[in-house]
Scaffold this motif. Structure first.
Motif, mmCIF file in Angstrom:
data_model
loop_
_atom_site.group_PDB
_atom_site.id
_atom_site.type_symbol
_atom_site.label_atom_id
_atom_site.label_comp_id
_atom_site.label_asym_id
_atom_site.label_seq_id
_atom_site.Cartn_x
_atom_site.Cartn_y
_atom_site.Cartn_z
ATOM 1 N N PRO A 202 59.140 72.558 42.478
ATOM 2 C CA PRO A 202 60.683 72.248 41.857
ATOM 3 C C PRO A 202 61.832 73.219 42.251
ATOM 4 C CG PRO A 202 58.949 72.550 39.994
ATOM 5 C CD PRO A 202 58.357 72.649 41.477
ATOM 6 N N HIS A 203 61.567 74.457 42.593
ATOM 7 C CA HIS A 203 62.339 75.380 43.052
ATOM 8 C C HIS A 203 62.969 75.110 44.489
ATOM 9 C CE1 HIS A 203 58.988 77.547 44.328
ATOM 10 N NE2 HIS A 203 59.745 78.204 45.225
ATOM 11 N N GLN B 63 59.789 84.854 40.828
ATOM 12 C CA GLN B 63 61.220 85.091 40.276
ATOM 13 C C GLN B 63 61.428 84.678 38.961
ATOM 14 O OE1 GLN B 63 62.998 83.160 43.664
ATOM 15 N NE2 GLN B 63 64.286 84.788 44.104
ATOM 16 N N ALA C 110 64.794 77.937 34.864
ATOM 17 C CA ALA C 110 64.852 78.802 36.031
ATOM 18 C C ALA C 110 64.194 78.183 37.360
ATOM 19 C CB ALA C 110 63.947 80.109 35.752
ATOM 20 N N LYS C 111 63.121 77.458 37.370
ATOM 21 C CA LYS C 111 62.424 76.928 38.380
ATOM 22 C C LYS C 111 63.359 75.877 38.950
ATOM 23 C CE LYS C 111 57.747 78.338 37.538
ATOM 24 N NZ LYS C 111 56.205 77.552 37.267
ATOM 25 N N THR D 249 62.975 87.237 36.365
ATOM 26 C CA THR D 249 64.210 87.260 35.909
ATOM 27 C C THR D 249 64.382 86.748 34.502
ATOM 28 O OG1 THR D 249 64.697 85.181 36.916
ATOM 29 C CG2 THR D 249 65.217 86.966 38.208
ATOM 30 N N VAL D 250 63.618 86.013 33.873
ATOM 31 C CA VAL D 250 63.650 85.343 32.653
ATOM 32 C C VAL D 250 62.445 85.809 31.724
ATOM 33 C CG1 VAL D 250 63.769 82.929 31.585
ATOM 34 C CG2 VAL D 250 64.884 83.342 33.616
ATOM 35 N N PHE E 65 69.960 80.877 29.381
ATOM 36 C CA PHE E 65 69.085 82.101 29.544
ATOM 37 C C PHE E 65 69.625 82.986 28.444
ATOM 38 C CE2 PHE E 65 68.419 80.933 34.137
ATOM 39 C CZ PHE E 65 67.366 80.178 33.810
ATOM 40 N N HIS F 116 69.642 86.229 27.498
ATOM 41 C CA HIS F 116 69.849 87.354 27.907
ATOM 42 C C HIS F 116 70.794 87.622 29.044
ATOM 43 C CE1 HIS F 116 66.646 85.898 30.448
ATOM 44 N NE2 HIS F 116 66.744 86.922 31.487
ATOM 45 N N MET F 117 71.578 86.601 29.365
ATOM 46 C CA MET F 117 72.474 86.638 30.407
ATOM 47 C C MET F 117 73.872 86.261 29.830
ATOM 48 S SD MET F 117 70.420 85.125 33.720
ATOM 49 C CE MET F 117 68.782 85.486 34.033
ATOM 50 N N MET G 72 69.129 82.665 43.221
ATOM 51 C CA MET G 72 67.831 82.070 43.597
ATOM 52 C C MET G 72 67.923 81.593 44.817
ATOM 53 S SD MET G 72 65.884 83.424 41.349
ATOM 54 C CE MET G 72 66.913 84.904 40.523
ATOM 55 N N ARG G 73 69.166 80.947 45.177
ATOM 56 C CA ARG G 73 68.733 79.946 46.319
ATOM 57 C C ARG G 73 69.846 80.109 47.530
ATOM 58 N NH1 ARG G 73 67.343 74.382 43.207
ATOM 59 N NH2 ARG G 73 69.345 74.082 42.298
ATOM 60 N N GLY H 233 66.324 77.090 41.527
ATOM 61 C CA GLY H 233 65.799 77.846 42.581
ATOM 62 C C GLY H 233 64.592 79.178 42.566
ATOM 63 N N ALA H 234 64.298 79.423 41.212
ATOM 64 C CA ALA H 234 63.631 80.479 41.207
ATOM 65 C C ALA H 234 62.014 79.985 41.429
ATOM 66 C CB ALA H 234 63.563 81.318 39.652
ATOM 67 N N GLY H 235 61.366 80.669 42.220
ATOM 68 C CA GLY H 235 60.134 80.574 42.208
ATOM 69 C C GLY H 235 59.034 81.099 41.106
ATOM 70 N N PHE I 155 73.090 82.172 38.359
ATOM 71 C CA PHE I 155 71.579 82.094 38.497
ATOM 72 C C PHE I 155 71.241 81.397 39.596
ATOM 73 C CE2 PHE I 155 67.145 80.792 37.636
ATOM 74 C CZ PHE I 155 66.730 82.121 37.485
#
Lengths: 382, 295
Positions: free
Chosen positions: A81-82, B202, B193-194, B206-207, A96, A98-99, A111-112, B197-199, A107
């Motif tokens: 997916p990512h 990550q 998150a995934k 991060t989460v 999220f 906490h953000m 990440m990317r 873009g987060a693996g 985010f």
């Protein structure tokens, strides 16, 4: 100016023979679909029809049992997916907690896209401006209203300029007024960013107003694909006719078929002219005669001479006020038909009165009775 | 509205509301009586004795805070409890995480293995460490038989043996509290998150991890408070150098018969643990540990 800054080109998405089962339950059964680049396509269907499973397969949260998914002609079967470069808006927003708003939106960039600090900040500001939330960037999600959280989720999904945006019933948690406002906003945002959107919903009016293309799903398969107008005016089967808007599905028997017209018998009563069947049909076959309630013309029986009565004669059973229109239930033999009349015409129809129902031939359609659509219990007039 | 209605129908409502108040009170009565007689009363006696036994003075408390013995024992207690808590948290976290991401059968299986030692009595568990860690214990025998060592390692009666047993006793509770906290983390946040873009790592970093921290603090606090009062484990597996406060209180009470001093030390320990719990409740809200609302 702002619009050109965030504009991207949409991805073409193709699903080929996609299947997914959970144990013995088939969730998606041999789905084939071509979503042209930049299109807003809705997957519409009742719960359990496989639309969310399809979305999760495209996202990569689920692995298909069979078939393939191509994004821009490239199979994503082995892409996690990512790495699919997709944006997604979840039903519960899934921000999220906490953000801050700005960190949530940033985010995907962290990440990317390995962007410089300044470039990131600029992109976040751009996105927040697009969803009109610049003034709330330091807030936490729990401090926002549902509609605001929804917009943050949009901004987060779009910030890295994905070429494909998935939306999973994103407006389900909002009240009606806000939902309509967000529908317009999502349309505008889609127009200004140009990304391909796959939108899952069970709300037919939402799908009709927002989409370029609607995919009606039923029991793990596609019931029909088309533009909202085509689906509404020319449903291919009883399920689609019934699911989109109000409809009359009158059980009928085909009496005669011809190239330009055919004749059907309703119950053991009148023989009525209908347009040719869009499916292979022979005399004696059962079918549904489909007419939208708003396409029915009603006349008080007293004002029509018996020899001039070309339509069906029935008795008004119910009359209900819906603001812009009145809805009527009319008993015709064992069947109950639905009709809509404008407010000002309603004076002449009262419960218990006899009315003559007619429609222009091209307002009616013949639909196969054997469709996997409406089951027999609900196959009458709905 | 209700006020007016209440006024016009005052007598029956009064009866109803006083009955509504009496029934819960009656139901609570047996429990309250039990607690009063067996807990509050002894506590009050203990409090009174800590002053009375020393000629109605603060002498017992002065000793507590000035004698090098008590200072050392308190330090040992806090140090041992802290280390045990940290080790328990580090060991419990991955187990709780695996429990969180597993479903059905695997989760049930792991939970069973987590709980089996929990059902075994603390004293039995402590004695089993004596058998395992002794000079002729299983571990030393294995090590010598395989030739890794030639003289038995000193595994018993030191802080190693105390800590290893304490951690083992604390682990099930730590895992369960962490697991409870992790279950409340919304799994779609990880999906969010995934897809953005987060693996896997990550997304965790991060989460999941930041969202699990309140649970970690809560578990840490509870386990720490629990470790402060350990008695059997340091008594059986430690040397005098690992003496913790509960043992000292025991010695004061049963060997030196200085009940005043023992009472004072007990009260101080109680106050410290209550304070820690109060601080936690203030900042993390204690009922969240037990699945209460997150508000």
């Amino acid at each position: 100016m702002e619009q050109s800054a965030v504009r991207t080109s949409g991805a073409r998405v193709r699903l080929r023979n996609l299947s997914k089962s959970y144990g013995a339950v088939v969730a998606v059964d041999g789905l084939t679909l071509d979503v042209p680049a930049g299109t807003f396509v809705s997957l519409l269907g009742p719960s359990g029809s496989g639309k969310t499973t399809t979305l999760n397969l495209i996202a990569g949260f689920l692995t298909p049992d069979a078939g393939d998914i191509l994004i821009d002609e490239r199979s994503v079967a082995d892409v996690p997916p990512h790495r699919r470069n997709i944006g997604m808006v979840f039903q519960s927003y899934s921000l999220f907690p906490h953000m801050t708003v700005a960190d949530n939106v940033g985010f995907p960039l962290r990440m990317r896209a390995k962007l410089s600090r300044d470039e990131s900040r600029k992109r976040i500001a751009e996105m927040l401006a697009l969803v009109q939330l610049s003034h709330l960037k330091a807030r936490y999600p729990r401090q926002l209203s549902g509609g605001q959280q929804q917009r943050v989720a949009m901004a987060r999904a779009l910030v890295s300029r994905p070429r494909l945006l998935l939306m999973d019933e994103p407006l389900g948690a909002l009240d009606k007024k806000l939902r309509e406002q967000m529908q317009a906003e999502i349309r505008n945002i889609h127009r200004s960013v140009g990304t391909t959107v796959v939108y899952v919903t069970h709300d037919q009016s939402e799908a009709l107003t927002m989409s370029d293309l609607v995919v009606v799903m039923h029991r793990a398969r596609i019931a029909q694909i088309g533009t909202p107008r085509a689906l509404y005016e020319a449903p291919a089967n009883a399920f689609v006719a019934d699911f989109l808007g109000d409809s009359n599905l009158i059980p009928a028997t085909i009496v005669k078929t011809a190239e330009r017209e055919c004749a059907v018998r309703i119950g053991n009563r009148a023989v009525i002219a209908a347009p040719p069947a869009p499916f292979a049909a022979a005399a004696g076959d059962r079918a549904f005669l489909f007419v939208r309630p708003e396409d029915m013309t009603l006349q008080p029986a007293s004002s029509v001479q018996p020899q001039d009565r070309s339509g069906l004669v029935g008795t008004v059973k119910e009359l209900s006020f819906h603001g812009d229109v009145f809805k009527l239930s009319i008993a015709v033999g064992d069947d109950v038909l639905k009709a809509k009349v404008a407010r000002e015409q309603c004076g002449s129809f009262e419960v218990g009165r006899q009315v003559v129902i007619s429609w222009t031939p091209n307002a009616a359609r013949l639909l196969p009775a054997t469709s996997d659509g409406a089951s027999s219990s609900e196959s009458g007039m709905r | 509205m209700t006020a007016i209605a209440g006024h016009t129908t005052a007598p029956p409502r009064m009866a109803a509301s006083s009955r509504q108040r009496i029934i819960p009170a009656l139901l609570l009565m047996p429990c309250l009586a039990w607690i009063s007689f067996f807990f509050l009363l002894p506590l009050a006696l203990m409090c009174w004795r800590s002053f009375a036994a020393k000629g109605y003075s603060f002498a017992a408390y002065t000793v507590l805070f000035t004698s090098p013995l008590y200072t050392k024992v308190m330090l040992t207690t806090v140090k041992t409890a802290s280390i045990a808590t940290v080790i328990a948290l580090i060991l419990a976290y991955p187990v709780a995480y695996v429990l969180t991401i597993s479903g059905g059968f695997r989760r049930a299986l792991i939970l069973t293995f987590v709980f089996i030692p929990y059902w075994v009595d603390i004293i039995v568990r402590t004695f089993s460490w004596l058998i395992l860690l002794g000079d002729n214990g299983l571990i030393n025998k294995l090590l010598m038989a395989t030739g890794i060592v030639h003289t038995p390692l000193e595994l018993l009666y030191n802080s190693f043996s105390v800590l290893i047993a304490m951690v083992q006793i604390l682990l099930p509770l730590t895992i369960i509290i962490l697991f409870g906290a992790m279950l409340r983390i919304d799994r779609t946040l990880i999906a969010a998150a995934k897809i953005h873009g987060a693996g896997s790592w990550q997304a965790f970093r991060t989460v999941f991890f930041p969202l699990s921290l309140p649970g970690v603090y809560g578990a840490g606090l509870l386990v720490f408070v629990l470790s402060l009062g350990f008695y059997v484990t340091p008594a059986l597996l430690g040397s005098p150098r690992q003496t913790m406060i509960a043992q000292t209180i025991m010695v004061e009470a049963s060997e030196l018969l200085d009940w005043g001093q023992a009472s004072a030390a007990g009260l101080v320990l109680l106050i410290i643990t209550t304070l820690i719990a109060a601080i936690y409740n203030r900042y993390f809200s204690l009922d969240r540990l037990w699945g209460g609302s997150d508000a």
